[in-house]
Design a protein around this motif. Sequence first.
Motif, PDB file in Angstrom:
ATOM      1  N   ILE A   2      -0.473   4.786  -1.365  1.00 29.97           N
ATOM      2  CA  ILE A   2      -0.947   6.076  -0.699  1.00 29.97           C
ATOM      3  C   ILE A   2       0.248   6.467   0.175  1.00 29.97           C
ATOM      4  O   ILE A   2       0.966   5.803   1.047  1.00 29.97           O
ATOM      5  N   ARG A  55      -7.682   7.929   5.744  1.00 30.31           N
ATOM      6  CA  ARG A  55      -7.776   9.019   4.623  1.00 30.31           C
ATOM      7  C   ARG A  55      -6.921   8.920   3.363  1.00 30.31           C
ATOM      8  O   ARG A  55      -5.701   8.341   3.593  1.00 30.31           O
ATOM      9  N   GLY A  56      -7.314   8.697   2.666  1.00 28.04           N
ATOM     10  CA  GLY A  56      -6.645   8.907   1.227  1.00 28.04           C
ATOM     11  C   GLY A  56      -6.712  10.322   0.405  1.00 28.04           C
ATOM     12  O   GLY A  56      -7.180  11.090   1.008  1.00 28.04           O
ATOM     13  N   GLN A  57      -6.324  10.287  -0.738  1.00 24.58           N
ATOM     14  CA  GLN A  57      -6.327  11.536  -1.489  1.00 24.58           C
ATOM     15  C   GLN A  57      -7.562  11.651  -2.325  1.00 24.58           C
ATOM     16  O   GLN A  57      -8.037  10.660  -2.817  1.00 24.58           O
ATOM     17  N   SER A  81       0.710   7.591   3.246  1.00 26.03           N
ATOM     18  CA  SER A  81       0.084   7.805   4.652  1.00 26.03           C
ATOM     19  C   SER A  81       1.238   7.202   5.695  1.00 26.03           C
ATOM     20  O   SER A  81       1.909   6.207   5.282  1.00 26.03           O
ATOM     21  N   LYS A  89      -0.524  -3.457  12.924  1.00 24.76           N
ATOM     22  CA  LYS A  89      -1.119  -2.467  13.773  1.00 24.76           C
ATOM     23  C   LYS A  89      -2.525  -2.611  14.022  1.00 24.76           C
ATOM     24  O   LYS A  89      -3.041  -2.309  15.000  1.00 24.76           O
ATOM     25  N   PHE A  90      -3.356  -3.024  12.922  1.00 25.53           N
ATOM     26  CA  PHE A  90      -4.724  -3.001  13.124  1.00 25.53           C
ATOM     27  C   PHE A  90      -5.224  -4.355  13.817  1.00 25.53           C
ATOM     28  O   PHE A  90      -6.636  -4.703  13.564  1.00 25.53           O
ATOM     29  N   ILE A  99      -3.782  12.481   5.762  1.00 25.58           N
ATOM     30  CA  ILE A  99      -3.454  11.311   4.982  1.00 25.58           C
ATOM     31  C   ILE A  99      -3.129  10.180   5.867  1.00 25.58           C
ATOM     32  O   ILE A  99      -2.073  10.306   6.909  1.00 25.58           O
ATOM     33  N   GLY A 100      -3.702   9.217   5.926  1.00 24.29           N
ATOM     34  CA  GLY A 100      -3.470   8.217   6.747  1.00 24.29           C
ATOM     35  C   GLY A 100      -4.218   7.778   7.680  1.00 24.29           C
ATOM     36  O   GLY A 100      -5.666   7.852   7.741  1.00 24.29           O
ATOM     37  N   GLU A 101      -4.007   7.466   9.032  1.00 21.96           N
ATOM     38  CA  GLU A 101      -4.725   6.936   9.965  1.00 21.96           C
ATOM     39  C   GLU A 101      -5.142   8.009  10.919  1.00 21.96           C
ATOM     40  O   GLU A 101      -4.242   8.712  11.554  1.00 21.96           O
ATOM     41  N   LEU A 130      -4.100  -2.181   4.259  1.00 26.40           N
ATOM     42  CA  LEU A 130      -3.588  -1.810   5.729  1.00 26.40           C
ATOM     43  C   LEU A 130      -4.211  -2.080   6.664  1.00 26.40           C
ATOM     44  O   LEU A 130      -4.075  -2.766   7.669  1.00 26.40           O
ATOM     45  N   PRO A 139       0.966  -1.207  -0.047  1.00 28.63           N
ATOM     46  CA  PRO A 139       0.042   0.037   0.043  1.00 28.63           C
ATOM     47  C   PRO A 139       0.906   1.381  -0.046  1.00 28.63           C
ATOM     48  O   PRO A 139       0.470   2.345  -0.350  1.00 28.63           O
ATOM     49  N   ALA A 187      -5.417   0.447  -1.101  1.00 26.38           N
ATOM     50  CA  ALA A 187      -4.066   0.524  -0.276  1.00 26.38           C
ATOM     51  C   ALA A 187      -4.794   0.490   1.096  1.00 26.38           C
ATOM     52  O   ALA A 187      -3.987  -0.043   2.249  1.00 26.38           O
ATOM     53  N   ASN A 188      -5.832   1.503   1.435  1.00 24.32           N
ATOM     54  CA  ASN A 188      -6.218   1.589   2.803  1.00 24.32           C
ATOM     55  C   ASN A 188      -6.683   0.231   3.223  1.00 24.32           C
ATOM     56  O   ASN A 188      -6.890  -0.175   4.530  1.00 24.32           O
ATOM     57  N   ALA A 192      -2.582  -4.954   8.142  1.00 23.65           N
ATOM     58  CA  ALA A 192      -1.341  -4.429   8.912  1.00 23.65           C
ATOM     59  C   ALA A 192      -1.401  -4.853  10.247  1.00 23.65           C
ATOM     60  O   ALA A 192      -2.660  -4.964  10.890  1.00 23.65           O
TER      61      ALA A 192
END
Lengths: 406, 364
Positions: A352, B288-290, A354, B309-310, B225-227, B303, A348, B299-300, B307
Amino acid sequence: MTIKIKVIKTEEEYKESLKLIEKLMRKDPDSNSEESEKLNLLVTLVKDYESNAFPDSLPDPVDAILFRMEQQNLKPRDLIPYLGSRSKVSEILTRKRPLTMSMIRALEAGLGIPAKVLIKESDEFRNENDIVWSKFPLKEMEKRGYFGKKSLTNANIKELMQDFLRPVGTPSEFMGMAMLRKSYYIRSLRPMDKQALTAWSAQIVKKAKRISYPTKFKSGVVNLVFMQKLAKLSVKPNSPLLAQDFLKNNAIALVIEPHFNKTYLDGGVIMTNKELPIIGLTLRYDRLDNFWFTLMHELAHIALHYDQNINLFYDDLDRADFNHKEEAEADYLAGEALVSKSKWENSPAKLIPSPIAAESLARELGVHVVIVAGKMRHEGESYQYLNSIVNQEKVRKYFPEIKWDK
Amino acid sequence: MFDSKHYIPILKWKPAEQQALENLTDKEKELISPLIQLVMPQPKLPKLGKIEKSREEQLEEVEASLKIKLPKIPEEILKSWGKTPAFIDFSLIYTDPLRIESLNQILPNAENLGLFLIPVVNLSSDIGVLRATSILAKKYNHGICLRLVPADFADLAKLYQEIQNFLMVCSLSEKDVDLLIDLKEKDYEYLKLIALSQKIPNLDKWRTFIFASGAFPIDLTKCDIGENYISRSDWNNWFEQMNSKKLQRYPAFADYTILHPIQKESVRFFSPSASIRYALKDQWLVMRGQKGKTVQYLANAQLLSQAQKFNGKFRGAGFSFGDNYIAEKGKDLKSPKTGNATNWLTAGINCHLTCTVSQIANLP
């Protein structure tokens, strides 16, 4: 053909003389002929005029040949028809032998390199007596303590510089190594000050020599696996020092020395001493991602280009260098060692920008998150992304003995 | 009809919301009674080179468009929701005549299909609308829902009087009426309003008692952007009150899911960010993406679902339709089928509904 030869005083006469040289060259006169003599005389007069009128405007002749080889993807053996033999090619390219008129004619006709470039004397470093010592960044060198306790005030600059260079060889030896006699490559879109580069190179060699190494360097030890193992140290808190230690244990010097103005240097690698490759990093950007990429890039040169034509690489890594095979190869291997293409393509993080995407891939690869964030910024062609991550990890703090500019 | 362990998601009747409801299981639906908020269709974009219609012309266009849609709405509700009780609110329909027309079309058709629709009114509803609503409510015997807003509580004596007038006009008593207190976005007034709500006369007699608010931001501009994590303060407030042991009557929980209560209509040419909104126990995780980069949905999704982390945050593909959608989309970053904004809103709402129902079902 009646040719009136006289001292060149104006640009018009200079252009006229160049035309005459071209005409004579096309005729390819016998070496003992009158025309050949005239040609030699004209060349001398042109050289004389050029050295006064625009001394630095033309490239070094060997640089010009190397550039053309690069453009046409030529190997040294491809020059044999123009220069005569394999040994002559080698001597010319390593600046041990000057070009003869017949070589100049052949190179102009065969490779299209203008004679006016080829007839230019190689630069001042060729002869120690020609070196203009005041061109060195003396004040900055003094500020950095290159001259020890000696001061520039009332000093004989030549002696000061000779003393500075002595531990790494005589001035002409070292400067020849750095800039002339050994083949080198400077990657930069901007002109780099050769005197500053020489001073920097000498200092990193001196620093490298002060380190004691537990072993001798073994060719072939640096490869992708070696580099990936090293990259995994990046997650440790003091990773730049650990990297330095890791390399020292493999008889590779990693020396930190700030760049000089007008060099835009990120790093370089000196592979002239076959028992001790030396990597110099400037930490021009005080960021951990830059440290690791530059280090890997220089290591990649050791892995790929050790014992080959070029044994000095100076790198300004602000821009990619697509024209030079060795640079592209080193970029690729450095990239593989830090964030392999296969992982990147399926991550990813590629899609993105991020922090969590960076963190996730970094964890998977076992490298510091700034390395992935740096890659994301580079690939995304935007250096705004992920600023908070890449700016948080500084490197200069690990080298407090250096007086860093604020 | 239901007690405090029930969930009333307030949903605009749009494709994402419909699909999110449709993809709930029957068991999940047992604990839910959605409040369907009918909305006006959007005017069509002018064709290239054509001048945009005047406001009057646009109004005529959307009114005509709604009239065409009206007969289909009961069928849509049947398909997405089924025959268990649901509230239906007409207040966002533009004019009173159109509201009355909508009521008169939808409720009889719904009844014929076997739906259990409870019309929603408020104290400021036009008398004609109130009358039409009460007639139908009595006819079908499904009751009526009175929706109070913070402004109604400015003068309590007046409020109590208006409630009495409302009951009188509709010829209904409290036991036929569901009382919904809707803070909308004014989450910060939760404690004040819940205290005031406890003073409403005959509070125990109303058929149901519901408290609604919405904490999701109006847009994601404050998210990086991101988490990102946003507090589900609507849920947290309600949960705190449920455990307070101080209330005379405990309300059922209502919210606006992952949308802002006063959500603006879509802006033309607006390209939403490729973001995933994912409900956690007491927060929303916004990946959040763009804007316009739909591949970032994938991608989100990867993740969120993969990922490390989640781990523990992502509930797994088997938890809900929305979770499954995220997990599936996260499997192939190179898939051309990234899903569009509606698909991802569907997944996000479905995840939120399922998460909230699960929380309510597991209350002690």
